[in-house]
Design a protein around this motif. Structure first.
Motif, PDB file in Angstrom:
ATOM      1  N   GLY A  39       8.285  26.208 -12.664  1.00 21.25           N
ATOM      2  CA  GLY A  39       9.428  26.777 -12.002  1.00 21.25           C
ATOM      3  C   GLY A  39       9.880  28.137 -12.468  1.00 21.25           C
ATOM      4  N   SER A  60       9.504  26.536  -3.656  1.00 22.69           N
ATOM      5  CA  SER A  60      10.392  26.020  -4.480  1.00 22.69           C
ATOM      6  C   SER A  60      10.840  24.656  -3.806  1.00 22.69           C
ATOM      7  CB  SER A  60      11.567  27.095  -4.098  1.00 22.69           C
ATOM      8  OG  SER A  60      11.516  28.253  -4.737  1.00 22.69           O
ATOM      9  N   GLU A  61      10.825  24.411  -2.854  1.00 20.60           N
ATOM     10  CA  GLU A  61      11.497  23.014  -2.301  1.00 20.60           C
ATOM     11  C   GLU A  61      10.477  21.797  -3.200  1.00 20.60           C
ATOM     12  OE1 GLU A  61      10.972  23.310   1.912  1.00 20.60           O
ATOM     13  OE2 GLU A  61      12.945  24.616   2.289  1.00 20.60           O
ATOM     14  N   GLU A  64      11.786  21.566  -6.457  1.00 18.26           N
ATOM     15  CA  GLU A  64      12.827  20.750  -6.739  1.00 18.26           C
ATOM     16  C   GLU A  64      12.639  19.443  -6.364  1.00 18.26           C
ATOM     17  OE1 GLU A  64      15.591  21.789  -7.566  1.00 18.26           O
ATOM     18  OE2 GLU A  64      15.034  24.048  -8.002  1.00 18.26           O
ATOM     19  N   SER A  67      10.907  17.632  -9.324  1.00 14.78           N
ATOM     20  CA  SER A  67      11.762  17.779 -10.683  1.00 14.78           C
ATOM     21  C   SER A  67      12.773  16.633 -10.143  1.00 14.78           C
ATOM     22  CB  SER A  67      12.753  18.990 -10.587  1.00 14.78           C
ATOM     23  OG  SER A  67      11.795  20.140 -10.822  1.00 14.78           O
ATOM     24  N   ARG A  68      13.224  16.234  -9.250  1.00 14.68           N
ATOM     25  CA  ARG A  68      14.368  15.282  -8.795  1.00 14.68           C
ATOM     26  C   ARG A  68      13.409  13.753  -9.173  1.00 14.68           C
ATOM     27  NH1 ARG A  68      15.916  18.351  -4.733  1.00 14.68           N
ATOM     28  NH2 ARG A  68      14.540  17.147  -3.103  1.00 14.68           N
TER      29      ARG A  68
END
Length: 85
Positions: A39, A60-61, A64, A67-68
């Motif tokens: 990131g 970036s999507e 994210e 990461s979630r």
């Protein structure tokens, strides 16, 4: 960035091969750290304009979402382990 991204997957696989859930979670945490590194590099590449906006948005999507999912897995295994103690 590539080395950090490969490290994410490698640590997940290595942790999965461990004998205890505690070890697995430890490797998932290392993987999460490597993901945070990805990131950072993504942000840096965007600021330095090495990566253009459409690609930055898509990456970036993906970052994210990954990461979630990874954080959710860590949290569920940690919560499960605490309830077993």
């Amino acid at each position: 960035m590539r080395r950090a991204a490969v490290s994410v997957a490698a640590n997940i696989v290595e942790g999965c091969a461990r004998r205890t859930q505690k070890d697995y979670v430890q490797f998932l945490n290392v993987a999460f750290g490597s993901l945070r590194e990805v990131g950072y590099f993504l942000n840096l590449a965007s600021r330095l304009e090495y990566v253009k906006d459409p690609a930055t948005k898509e990456l970036s999507e993906r970052y994210e979402e990954t990461s979630r999912v990874l954080f959710g897995l860590i949290r569920s295994l940690t919560t499960e382990r605490k309830s077993q103690d």
